[in-house]
Design a protein around this motif. Structure first.
Motif, short mmCIF file in Angstrom:
data_model
loop_
_atom_site.label_atom_id
_atom_site.label_comp_id
_atom_site.label_asym_id
_atom_site.label_seq_id
_atom_site.Cartn_x
_atom_site.Cartn_y
_atom_site.Cartn_z
N ASP A 117 0.81 -1.22 0.00
CA ASP A 117 0.00 0.00 0.00
C ASP A 117 0.84 1.27 0.00
O ASP A 117 0.30 2.37 -0.16
N TYR A 118 2.15 1.14 0.17
CA TYR A 118 2.99 2.34 0.05
C TYR A 118 3.15 2.77 -1.41
O TYR A 118 3.74 3.83 -1.69
N LEU A 119 2.59 2.01 -2.33
CA LEU A 119 2.60 2.39 -3.74
C LEU A 119 1.37 3.19 -4.15
O LEU A 119 1.10 3.38 -5.33
N MET A 120 0.62 3.67 -3.17
CA MET A 120 -0.51 4.57 -3.43
C MET A 120 0.00 5.91 -3.98
O MET A 120 1.19 6.24 -3.84
N PRO A 121 -0.89 6.73 -4.55
CA PRO A 121 -0.45 8.01 -5.13
C PRO A 121 0.33 8.91 -4.17
O PRO A 121 1.28 9.57 -4.59
N THR A 122 -0.04 8.97 -2.89
CA THR A 122 0.72 9.80 -1.95
C THR A 122 1.64 8.97 -1.07
O THR A 122 2.14 9.45 -0.07
N LEU A 123 1.85 7.72 -1.43
CA LEU A 123 2.82 6.83 -0.80
C LEU A 123 2.40 6.30 0.56
O LEU A 123 3.24 5.94 1.38
N SER A 124 1.10 6.22 0.82
CA SER A 124 0.62 5.56 2.04
C SER A 124 -0.80 5.07 1.86
O SER A 124 -1.54 5.53 0.99
N PHE A 125 -1.20 4.14 2.74
CA PHE A 125 -2.55 3.57 2.68
C PHE A 125 -3.61 4.60 2.99
O PHE A 125 -4.81 4.38 2.71
N LYS A 126 -3.24 5.74 3.55
CA LYS A 126 -4.23 6.75 3.95
C LYS A 126 -5.01 7.29 2.75
O LYS A 126 -6.08 7.86 2.90
N ASP A 127 -4.49 7.07 1.55
CA ASP A 127 -5.24 7.48 0.35
C ASP A 127 -6.60 6.82 0.29
O ASP A 127 -7.56 7.39 -0.24
N ARG A 128 -6.71 5.60 0.81
CA ARG A 128 -7.99 4.88 0.76
C ARG A 128 -9.11 5.64 1.47
O ARG A 128 -10.24 5.71 1.00
N GLY A 129 -8.78 6.20 2.62
CA GLY A 129 -9.78 6.97 3.35
C GLY A 129 -9.89 8.40 2.88
O GLY A 129 -10.98 8.99 2.85
N ALA A 130 -8.75 8.99 2.48
CA ALA A 130 -8.75 10.40 2.08
C ALA A 130 -9.60 10.64 0.84
O ALA A 130 -10.27 11.67 0.73
N VAL A 131 -9.58 9.70 -0.10
CA VAL A 131 -10.40 9.90 -1.31
C VAL A 131 -11.89 9.91 -0.95
O VAL A 131 -12.67 10.66 -1.54
N MET A 132 -12.27 9.11 0.03
CA MET A 132 -13.68 9.10 0.47
C MET A 132 -14.05 10.44 1.13
O MET A 132 -15.10 11.03 0.84
N LEU A 133 -13.17 10.93 2.01
CA LEU A 133 -13.45 12.20 2.68
C LEU A 133 -13.50 13.35 1.68
O LEU A 133 -14.35 14.25 1.79
N ALA A 134 -12.61 13.33 0.71
CA ALA A 134 -12.61 14.41 -0.29
C ALA A 134 -13.87 14.37 -1.14
O ALA A 134 -14.42 15.42 -1.50
N GLU A 135 -14.35 13.17 -1.46
CA GLU A 135 -15.58 13.06 -2.24
C GLU A 135 -16.79 13.53 -1.43
O GLU A 135 -17.67 14.23 -1.96
N VAL A 136 -16.83 13.19 -0.13
CA VAL A 136 -17.90 13.68 0.73
C VAL A 136 -17.84 15.20 0.81
O VAL A 136 -18.86 15.90 0.66
N ALA A 137 -16.64 15.74 1.04
CA ALA A 137 -16.49 17.20 1.14
C ALA A 137 -16.89 17.89 -0.16
O ALA A 137 -17.53 18.95 -0.15
N ARG A 138 -16.52 17.31 -1.29
CA ARG A 138 -16.89 17.90 -2.57
C ARG A 138 -18.41 18.04 -2.68
O ARG A 138 -18.93 19.06 -3.15
N ARG A 139 -19.12 17.02 -2.22
CA ARG A 139 -20.58 17.06 -2.30
C ARG A 139 -21.19 18.04 -1.31
O ARG A 139 -22.25 18.62 -1.55
N LEU A 140 -20.52 18.25 -0.18
CA LEU A 140 -21.04 19.18 0.83
C LEU A 140 -20.62 20.62 0.56
O LEU A 140 -21.22 21.55 1.09
N ALA A 141 -19.56 20.81 -0.24
CA ALA A 141 -19.07 22.14 -0.65
C ALA A 141 -18.80 23.06 0.54
O ALA A 141 -19.38 24.15 0.64
N PRO A 142 -17.90 22.69 1.45
CA PRO A 142 -17.58 23.57 2.58
C PRO A 142 -16.70 24.74 2.14
O PRO A 142 -16.13 24.73 1.03
N ARG A 143 -16.58 25.72 3.02
CA ARG A 143 -15.70 26.86 2.73
C ARG A 143 -14.24 26.40 2.75
O ARG A 143 -13.44 26.85 1.94
N ARG A 144 -13.90 25.51 3.69
CA ARG A 144 -12.56 24.93 3.70
C ARG A 144 -12.58 23.59 4.43
O ARG A 144 -13.52 23.29 5.19
N VAL A 145 -11.56 22.81 4.17
CA VAL A 145 -11.39 21.51 4.81
C VAL A 145 -10.21 21.60 5.77
O VAL A 145 -9.16 22.17 5.43
#
Length: 370
Positions: A90-118
């Motif tokens: 999993d260190y071969l993820m785009p940002t070099l850690s497994f955390k990409d798995r969760g971060a992509v989900m949070l970013a997609e949720v945030a995109r749909r909620l359209a906050p002022r900032r994350v």
């Protein structure tokens, strides 16, 4: 067409909240949320027909409708390491850690909620992942990090356009600063600990193993545990696949010997973990003295027929070097599972079981431990 997002539910008191209006934690007990979502075991699950990313498991994920945020994360290799042991890179993820798995989900949720900032808080890998996926989603991002965080990691966050706030003190000080910002209007707290959408991203780690092993799982999953985001995601996937008839593996959790509140609680038969002293360790990524989801982690390991193992820094150092000699350069934290069950481990921790362990973060972020 607008699709409703599954709501939050508190695992301790049953409180419920709408994702669009909810505070970042349960207002009754101040604990982390779970998600009011269970995939339909009868829904078709045909990842080979899906996109080349973790969105290939769409029918098992809690984000209905079309997704927009991705860096083609997932599909990391599964390689043999020793007799009956495989490692997932999993260190071969785009940002070099497994955390990409969760971060992509949070970013997609945030995109749909359209906050002022994350906002996010991190000692490194989660922050770089959130920064990258917010950049991909066109979202303003601010990451709070403790002083002493690797300049390689903070430099990566800044390169992605995130504002990096260095907070005096340790990991908990950075978390408190981020949570204060998270209480402001128009802010989405992309917490890899408190937001359960992150766990539904990390569960794809197990779905990929299931796919790579031809529709089965190994007899044991060996997982590093600090805040427990990978283990709890794995537990979700194991339960979901069990409802599809897949035999569940044992869950073996690994902590640093220096900071092991969960291992100590497990050994004592406790349902919750008492905070421990923050001590220095090479495995800084799992050195969490008071995990907010401690009760859930302990319950998941017990329900999964597993146990806790701890590793001292000298074995971590040796395991990182051994992996590098095998062509796999990971950060010290990512060597914890290999230190716990690999050929140099004392005793017979796997007791003959087949096992998969993750290599979670790239050594390029930290260098070789000394």
């Amino acid at each position: 067409m607008t699709h409703a997002l599954p709501g939050y539910v508190c695992p301790d008191d049953g409180a419920r909240a709408d994702v669009r209006t909810a505070p970042w934690r349960c207002p009754l007990c101040a604990g982390p949320w779970d998600l009011d979502f269970t995939p339909d075991p009868a829904a078709p699950l045909n990842p080979a027909a899906g996109p080349p990313s973790l969105w290939r498991y769409g029918s098992a994920l809690p984000l209905p409708g079309a997704f927009a945020v991705t860096l083609s994360e997932g599909n990391t290799p599964l390689v043999p390491m020793a007799e009956r042991i495989h490692a997932k890179l999993d260190y071969l993820m785009p940002t070099l850690s497994f955390k990409d798995r969760g971060a992509v989900m949070l970013a997609e949720v945030a995109r749909r909620l359209a906050p002022r900032r994350v906002v996010a808080d991190s000692s490194g890998n989660a922050g770089t992942a959130v920064a990258a996926y917010c950049a991909r989603a066109g979202l303003s991002c601010e990451v709070f990090v403790p002083e002493g965080t690797s300049e390689r990691k903070t430099g990566q966050m800044r390169a992605h356009g995130a504002a990096v706030r260095v907070v005096p003190g340790g990991r908990e000080a950075a978390a408190l600063a981020a949570r204060a910002a998270a209480d402001e209007p128009g802010v989405f707290y992309a917490s890899h600990v408190f937001n359960p959408y992150f766990l539904h991203g990390t569960k794809t780690y197990v779905y990929e193993i299931w796919e790579e092993l031809g529709g089965r799982l190994p007899q044991a999953l060996v997982l590093p545990v600090g805040n427990g985001t990978l283990l709890l995601g794995a537990a979700l996937a194991v339960a979901e696949l069990a409802r599809r008839g897949v035999r569940p593996p044992d869950l073996i959790a690994v902590q640093s010997e220096a900071v092991a509140p969960l291992a100590e609680a497990f050994a004592a038969g406790a349902e919750d973990a008492a905070p421990v002293e923050q001590r220095p360790t090479l495995a800084e990524g799992i050195a969490i003295p008071a995990p907010p989801r401690a009760r859930q982690i302990l319950a998941a390991v017990r329900a999964g027929g597993g146990t806790f193992l701890t590793v001292p820094d000298d074995r971590l150092r040796a395991a990182q070097l051994d992996l590098a000699r095998r062509g796999l350069f990971v950060e010290p934290t990512a060597a914890a599972c290999w230190a716990a069950v690999g050929p140099g481990a004392p005793g017979d921790p796997l007791r003959g079981r087949t096992a998969v362990l993750p290599l979670c973060g790239a050594g390029a972020k930290t260098g070789l431990a000394h």
